[in-house]
Motif scaffolding. Structure first.
Motif, PDB file in Angstrom:
ATOM      1  N   VAL A  14       1.068  -0.810   0.356  1.00  0.00           N
ATOM      2  CA  VAL A  14      -0.291   0.504  -0.433  1.00  0.00           C
ATOM      3  C   VAL A  14       1.210   0.816   0.253  1.00  0.00           C
ATOM      4  CG1 VAL A  14      -2.408  -0.853   0.866  1.00  0.00           C
ATOM      5  CG2 VAL A  14      -0.127  -0.549   2.283  1.00  0.00           C
ATOM      6  N   MET A  15       2.379   1.234   0.148  1.00  0.00           N
ATOM      7  CA  MET A  15       2.757   2.631   0.292  1.00  0.00           C
ATOM      8  C   MET A  15       3.682   2.494  -1.660  1.00  0.00           C
ATOM      9  SD  MET A  15       6.667   1.700   2.216  1.00  0.00           S
ATOM     10  CE  MET A  15       7.420   3.384   0.471  1.00  0.00           C
ATOM     11  N   CYS A  16       3.561   1.454  -2.303  1.00  0.00           N
ATOM     12  CA  CYS A  16       3.482   1.693  -3.782  1.00  0.00           C
ATOM     13  C   CYS A  16       2.595   1.929  -4.472  1.00  0.00           C
ATOM     14  CB  CYS A  16       3.775   0.004  -4.028  1.00  0.00           C
ATOM     15  SG  CYS A  16       3.730   0.202  -5.802  1.00  0.00           S
ATOM     16  N   ALA A 100       6.316   5.316   6.008  1.00  0.00           N
ATOM     17  CA  ALA A 100       6.316   4.050   7.027  1.00  0.00           C
ATOM     18  C   ALA A 100       6.407   2.718   6.739  1.00  0.00           C
ATOM     19  CB  ALA A 100       5.411   5.112   8.066  1.00  0.00           C
ATOM     20  N   ASN A 101       6.697   1.844   7.595  1.00  0.00           N
ATOM     21  CA  ASN A 101       6.966   0.652   7.854  1.00  0.00           C
ATOM     22  C   ASN A 101       5.015   0.660   7.587  1.00  0.00           C
ATOM     23  OD1 ASN A 101       6.201  -2.776   8.185  1.00  0.00           O
ATOM     24  ND2 ASN A 101       7.803  -2.482   8.917  1.00  0.00           N
ATOM     25  N   THR A 102       4.948  -0.968   6.191  1.00  0.00           N
ATOM     26  CA  THR A 102       3.425  -1.224   6.267  1.00  0.00           C
ATOM     27  C   THR A 102       2.994  -2.572   6.765  1.00  0.00           C
ATOM     28  OG1 THR A 102       3.988  -2.158   3.746  1.00  0.00           O
ATOM     29  CG2 THR A 102       3.393   0.033   4.120  1.00  0.00           C
ATOM     30  N   LEU A 103       3.285  -3.575   7.489  1.00  0.00           N
ATOM     31  CA  LEU A 103       2.930  -4.410   7.950  1.00  0.00           C
ATOM     32  C   LEU A 103       2.077  -5.007   8.371  1.00  0.00           C
ATOM     33  CD1 LEU A 103       3.881  -7.223   8.561  1.00  0.00           C
ATOM     34  CD2 LEU A 103       4.879  -6.826  10.679  1.00  0.00           C
ATOM     35  N   ASP A 104       1.662  -3.235   9.417  1.00  0.00           N
ATOM     36  CA  ASP A 104       0.268  -3.383  10.414  1.00  0.00           C
ATOM     37  C   ASP A 104      -0.857  -3.186   9.266  1.00  0.00           C
ATOM     38  OD1 ASP A 104       0.752  -3.984  11.640  1.00  0.00           O
ATOM     39  OD2 ASP A 104       1.593  -2.162  13.313  1.00  0.00           O
ATOM     40  N   ALA A 105      -0.899  -2.076   8.504  1.00  0.00           N
ATOM     41  CA  ALA A 105      -1.417  -2.311   7.284  1.00  0.00           C
ATOM     42  C   ALA A 105      -1.653  -3.626   6.362  1.00  0.00           C
ATOM     43  CB  ALA A 105      -1.016  -1.169   6.709  1.00  0.00           C
ATOM     44  N   HIS A 106      -1.279  -4.282   6.668  1.00  0.00           N
ATOM     45  CA  HIS A 106      -1.718  -5.566   5.241  1.00  0.00           C
ATOM     46  C   HIS A 106      -1.925  -6.089   6.656  1.00  0.00           C
ATOM     47  CE1 HIS A 106       0.773  -4.697   2.072  1.00  0.00           C
ATOM     48  NE2 HIS A 106       1.236  -5.008   2.543  1.00  0.00           N
ATOM     49  N   LEU A 138       0.493   5.307   7.013  1.00  0.00           N
ATOM     50  CA  LEU A 138       0.353   3.611   6.798  1.00  0.00           C
ATOM     51  C   LEU A 138       1.026   3.343   8.187  1.00  0.00           C
ATOM     52  CD1 LEU A 138       0.964   2.898   3.493  1.00  0.00           C
ATOM     53  CD2 LEU A 138      -1.662   3.816   4.590  1.00  0.00           C
ATOM     54  N   GLY A 139       1.602   3.813   9.101  1.00  0.00           N
ATOM     55  CA  GLY A 139       1.941   3.600  10.409  1.00  0.00           C
ATOM     56  C   GLY A 139       1.015   3.743  11.710  1.00  0.00           C
ATOM     57  N   LEU A 144      -5.388   3.782  10.572  1.00  0.00           N
ATOM     58  CA  LEU A 144      -5.759   2.433  10.634  1.00  0.00           C
ATOM     59  C   LEU A 144      -7.157   1.580  10.801  1.00  0.00           C
ATOM     60  CD1 LEU A 144      -2.587   0.337  10.616  1.00  0.00           C
ATOM     61  CD2 LEU A 144      -2.986   1.175   8.616  1.00  0.00           C
ATOM     62  N   ILE A 145      -7.424   2.359  12.499  1.00  0.00           N
ATOM     63  CA  ILE A 145      -8.536   2.283  13.154  1.00  0.00           C
ATOM     64  C   ILE A 145      -9.398   2.979  12.184  1.00  0.00           C
ATOM     65  CG2 ILE A 145      -9.430   2.389  15.522  1.00  0.00           C
ATOM     66  CD1 ILE A 145      -6.837   1.919  16.449  1.00  0.00           C
ATOM     67  N   GLU A 146      -9.425   4.166  11.928  1.00  0.00           N
ATOM     68  CA  GLU A 146     -10.767   4.418  11.191  1.00  0.00           C
ATOM     69  C   GLU A 146     -10.743   4.099  10.390  1.00  0.00           C
ATOM     70  OE1 GLU A 146     -11.584   9.207   9.206  1.00  0.00           O
ATOM     71  OE2 GLU A 146      -9.013   8.432  10.205  1.00  0.00           O
ATOM     72  N   ALA A 147     -10.003   3.552   9.039  1.00  0.00           N
ATOM     73  CA  ALA A 147      -9.880   3.035   7.907  1.00  0.00           C
ATOM     74  C   ALA A 147     -10.896   1.225   8.180  1.00  0.00           C
ATOM     75  CB  ALA A 147      -9.015   2.038   7.448  1.00  0.00           C
TER      76      ALA A 147
END
Length: 227
Positions: A14-16, A100-106, A138-139, A144-147
């Protein structure tokens, strides 16, 4: 007669920005073939840079380091801007302060999948929009919670999961699996787990790849009947 069905696994980060462009082109391709066959789209994780911290790095500096200076970064993103305009994506790169690191987004995309593939698709769209159009990190758990709330996930549950390690290893293992399969760039569209379309190809190319898979199935079936 039942319409043929296909699965498409979209390996994406998602950062791409090319993955956001690829999503739009996939949607156009799906609209093109909607009367020909049914397609189930699943989003799979990838990380362009797993070394990024959750709080992120200054994006301007990060891109200059990555592309060898300000000029290199600007040249790299000129193509992205042009492609974004074609797909009517209002990229607002100047708003983005950190990468930011996107692991939590994934992890969030994975949890959205528990509500069904349309919810997962919506989650991916919301995260792309938050980052590339609104400049949000995205970190940031609040982002993330809003989404998560918008797709119907329960806020207390998401807060608890984000604060722990739920599915962290599972997502990391999926990313490793993609690399072992030979995925080195994203987006990568894996059709029926056998045919890969790499990069943000045109809607026509994606639709053509889907048709070829369905046609090859028909030939195989005919061959088996004759055998």
């Amino acid at each position: 007669m039942t319409a043929p069905s296909l699965t498409i696994d979209v390996v994406s980060d998602v950062m791409c920005p090319w993955c956001y462009i690829g999503k739009r082109r996939l949607e156009d391709a799906l609209a093109e073939v909607r009367n020909e066959f049914d397609v189930e789209v699943r989003w799979r994780p990838y990380q362009l840079d797993p070394t990024l911290p959750k709080e992120g790095k200054d994006r301007k500096q990060y891109l200059e380091d990555k592309f060898g200076g300000a000029t290199g970064a600007e040249q790299a993103y000129a193509t992205v801007r042009a492609a974004g305009e074609e797909e009517e994506i209002p990229f607002a790169f100047d708003k983005i302060k950190v990468s930011a690191n996107t692991l939590d987004a994934h992890r969030l995309i994975r949890w959205a999948g528990s509500l069904g593939l349309p919810a997962q698709h919506q989650m991916v769209e919301l995260l792309f929009k938050a980052y590339f159009e609104d400049g949000k990190s995205l970190g940031d758990d609040a982002v993330l919670i809003e989404a998560a709330e918008q797709v119907g996930l329960e806020t207390p549950v998401v807060e608890r999961l984000l604060s722990g390690d739920a599915d962290r290893d599972t997502v990391a293992a999926e990313i490793d699996q993609a690399r072992q399969m030979g995925v080195t760039g994203v987006p990568c569209f894996i059709i029926d787990m056998q045919y890969a379309v790499v990069g943000a190809q045109s809607a026509e190319a994606l639709a053509d790849a889907m048709r070829k898979i369905v046609a090859s199935r028909g030939k195989e079936a005919a061959g088996n009947d004759n055998g």
